[in-house]
Enzyme design. Structure first.
Site, PDB file in Angstrom:
ATOM      1  N   CYS A  87       6.179   3.282   2.162  1.00 42.45           N
ATOM      2  CA  CYS A  87       6.267   2.534   0.952  1.00 42.45           C
ATOM      3  C   CYS A  87       7.094   3.651  -0.030  1.00 42.45           C
ATOM      4  O   CYS A  87       6.289   4.274  -0.695  1.00 42.45           O
ATOM      5  CB  CYS A  87       5.055   2.121   0.349  1.00 42.45           C
ATOM      6  SG  CYS A  87       5.157   1.167  -1.009  1.00 42.45           S
ATOM      7  N   HIS A 208      10.192  -8.050   5.818  1.00 39.23           N
ATOM      8  CA  HIS A 208      10.924  -7.703   4.557  1.00 39.23           C
ATOM      9  C   HIS A 208      12.182  -8.441   4.557  1.00 39.23           C
ATOM     10  O   HIS A 208      13.133  -8.186   5.547  1.00 39.23           O
ATOM     11  CB  HIS A 208      11.080  -6.191   4.073  1.00 39.23           C
ATOM     12  CG  HIS A 208       9.542  -5.753   3.996  1.00 39.23           C
ATOM     13  ND1 HIS A 208       8.748  -5.342   4.990  1.00 39.23           N
ATOM     14  CD2 HIS A 208       8.936  -5.389   2.901  1.00 39.23           C
ATOM     15  CE1 HIS A 208       7.974  -4.555   4.519  1.00 39.23           C
ATOM     16  NE2 HIS A 208       8.074  -4.667   3.131  1.00 39.23           N
ATOM     17  N   ASP A 234       8.681  -8.011  -4.374  1.00 38.44           N
ATOM     18  CA  ASP A 234       8.762  -6.670  -4.811  1.00 38.44           C
ATOM     19  C   ASP A 234       9.314  -6.768  -6.430  1.00 38.44           C
ATOM     20  O   ASP A 234      10.264  -7.130  -6.519  1.00 38.44           O
ATOM     21  CB  ASP A 234       9.489  -5.784  -4.009  1.00 38.44           C
ATOM     22  CG  ASP A 234       9.261  -4.271  -4.255  1.00 38.44           C
ATOM     23  OD1 ASP A 234       8.952  -3.988  -5.217  1.00 38.44           O
ATOM     24  OD2 ASP A 234       9.374  -3.440  -3.254  1.00 38.44           O
ATOM     25  N   CYS A 238      12.401  -1.710  -4.316  1.00 33.76           N
ATOM     26  CA  CYS A 238      11.921  -1.403  -2.937  1.00 33.76           C
ATOM     27  C   CYS A 238      12.418  -0.145  -2.373  1.00 33.76           C
ATOM     28  O   CYS A 238      13.722  -0.245  -2.030  1.00 33.76           O
ATOM     29  CB  CYS A 238      12.202  -2.652  -2.048  1.00 33.76           C
ATOM     30  SG  CYS A 238      11.117  -2.387  -0.438  1.00 33.76           S
ATOM     31  N   THR A 240      11.719   1.426   0.519  1.00 34.31           N
ATOM     32  CA  THR A 240      12.186   1.274   2.064  1.00 34.31           C
ATOM     33  C   THR A 240      13.417   0.476   2.197  1.00 34.31           C
ATOM     34  O   THR A 240      14.055   0.586   3.129  1.00 34.31           O
ATOM     35  CB  THR A 240      11.011   0.946   2.859  1.00 34.31           C
ATOM     36  OG1 THR A 240      10.639  -0.115   2.241  1.00 34.31           O
ATOM     37  CG2 THR A 240      10.127   2.135   3.111  1.00 34.31           C
TER      38      THR A 240
HETATM   39  O1  PYC Z   1       8.963   0.556  -2.314  1.00 36.77           O
HETATM   40  O2  PYC Z   1       9.165   0.668  -0.035  1.00 36.77           O
HETATM   41  C1  PYC Z   1       8.751  -0.048  -1.050  1.00 36.77           C
HETATM   42  C2  PYC Z   1       7.980  -1.296  -0.816  1.00 36.77           C
HETATM   43  C3  PYC Z   1       7.449  -1.876   0.364  1.00 36.77           C
HETATM   44  C4  PYC Z   1       6.715  -2.924   0.003  1.00 36.77           C
HETATM   45  C5  PYC Z   1       6.946  -2.866  -1.324  1.00 36.77           C
HETATM   46  N1  PYC Z   1       7.583  -1.844  -2.037  1.00 36.77           N
END
Ligand code: PYC
Length: 312
Positions: A87, A208, A234, A238, A240
Site C-alpha cells: 500500500c 482495484h 481511494d 493510490c 500501487t
Molecule cells: O496507495 O497503494 C495505495 C493504496 C492501495 C489501496 C488504497 N491505497
C-alpha cells in the site's frame, strides 16, 4: 484487550497503524505471518478497520518484526474486506507516523511487506518517497462487456496489487459529486472481469479498478478514480495504482526512466512518481505527504456484540 493505534491520512486516504496490542503472528517472513493473520486473527482486522471503530475507507497497518536483515520493520496492510499486498499511501502514512512518534529521523527505511522489500525515504514535514517493488503490465488492451454500459478496454498491471486501468477518458466526470455513479461503473467493471475470467498472473484477482481523465491541476498529468477491493474509493491517487500506471506508460513508450509523472486523485491530492530500470525490471518511486490525525487506544470488550466490527 487494548490496542494502541495512530491514525494518519495521505492525500485524504486514511491509514490506521497498529503500534502495539496486535495479535502474535509467530515467526517467519511477513508473508508467512500474513497467512497466519488471515487464517487465525481475521476478526482483529475487522475490529480495527470496520465500524463501529473504523469505516470502509481506512487501511489498517500492523507493524511486525522483519526477518529480512536489510529491513528495519515489517508491515501487513489490511482493509474492510481483507489484506493488501502493498500500500503506497499506507507506507507514506507509516513514515509520517513513525516520525511523529520520534522513532525515525529523515533518511531511508527498508520495510518488509508480504510482496517484497520496499523502502521509504523520509524528507521531513510528512513527505516521503516510496521505492516500490517492481511493477509491470501483465496484459494490454483487454476488452470486457460491462452490464448496463457496454465494452470497456483496459490494461491489467501489477503495482503491489492487481489493477485494471481503463483506456481513454472516463465516461463519467471524475468529480466528488459523481461518486455513486463512479463506484457503480467500476464495480460492474470488476464483476465483468470476474465473469470473463480476466485475472492477473497466476490467477491473481484484480481487485482495484482505475478510471482516468485530464487533471484539474495544470501541474498534474492525469486524474484518477480508484475503486478499492471493499467498494470504497481511494481518496489519494493510490501508490500501487500509480506504480501500475507508470508501468503501462513505460510499456507504451509514453514514460521514460526519470520522467516525472504527477497523478491527481479524485479529491485533488497529488502523488509525484518516476521509474528507474533495474535490468528489465521497472522500479516505481512515489512521493506524497501524510499527516497524523489521531493517537488513540482501541478497546475490545468481548461482551460487546460488535466487538469485532460489522463485517462487510
Ligand atoms: O496507495 O497503494 C495505495 C493504496 C492501495 C489501496 C488504497 N491505497
Amino acid at each position: 484487550m487494548r490496542v494502541q493505534v495512530v491514525d494518519s491520512h495521505t492525500g485524504g486516504e486514511p491509514t490506521r497503524l497498529v503500534i502495539s496490542g496486535g495479535p502474535d503472528l509467530g515467526g517467519g517472513s511477513v508473508r508467512d505471518r500474513l497467512a497466519r493473520f488471515r487464517q487465525s486473527h481475521d476478526r482483529f482486522r475487522s475490529g480495527v478497520v470496520n465500524e463501529p471503530r473504523g469505516n470502509d475507507a481506512i487501511v489498517g497497518a500492523l507493524l511486525c518484526e522483519p526477518v529480512d536483515p536489510t529491513c528495519q520493520t515489517g508491515v501487513i496492510f489490511f482493509n474492510n474486506v481483507g489484506y493488501l499486498g502493498m500500500c503506497g499511501h499506507g507506507t507514506i502514512g507509516l513514515v509520517a507516523t513513525l516520525a511523529h512518534l520520534g522513532k525515525i529521523q529523515p533518511g531511508t527505511l527498508n520495510i518488509e511487506t508480504p510482496v517484497g522489500v520496499v523502502s521509504a525515504e523520509s524528507h521531513g514535514a510528512g513527505f516521503a518517497t516510496v521505492r516500490n517493488i517492481p511493477a509491470y503490465r501483465h496484459a494490454k488492451d483487454v476488452t470486457v462487456t460491462v452490464e448496463g454500459h457496454g465494452p470497456v478496454t483496459g490494461d491489467v498491471a501489477w503495482g503491489g496489487n492487481w489493477f485494471y486501468l481503463t483506456k481513454g477518458e472516463s465516461p463519467i466526470e471524475l468529480s466528488l459529486r459523481n461518486l455513486e455513479e463512479l463506484t457503480s461503473l467500476t464495480w460492474r467493471i470488476r464483476q465483468a472481469l470476474v465473469r470473463e475470467n480476466v485475472t492477473g498472473k497466476d490467477g491473481g484477482e484484480i481487485d482495484h479498478i482505475e478510471l482516468f481523465s485530464k487533471p484539474k491541476d495544470s501541474t498534474a498529468h492525469s486524474r484518477n478514480f480508484v475503486l478499492c477491493p471493499g467498494k470504497s474509493y481511494d481518496r489519494s491517487p493510490c501508490g500501487t495504482g500509480t506504480s501500475a500506471k507508470m508501468a503501462c506508460l513505460y510499456a507504451d513508450s509514453l514514460l521514460r526512466p526519470g520522467d516525472i509523472w504527477r497523478q491527481e486523485s479524485i479529491t485533488g491530492s497529488i502523488f509525484e512518481g518516476h521509474i528507474t530500470l533495474q535490468g528489465k525490471q521497472i522500479i516505481p518511486f512515489v512521493k506524497g505527504s501524510a499527516f497524523v490525525t489521531a493517537q488513540s487506544e482501541l478497546v475490545f470488550d468481548d461482551r460487546d456484540d460488535f466487538c469485532w466490527g460489522i463485517p462487510n
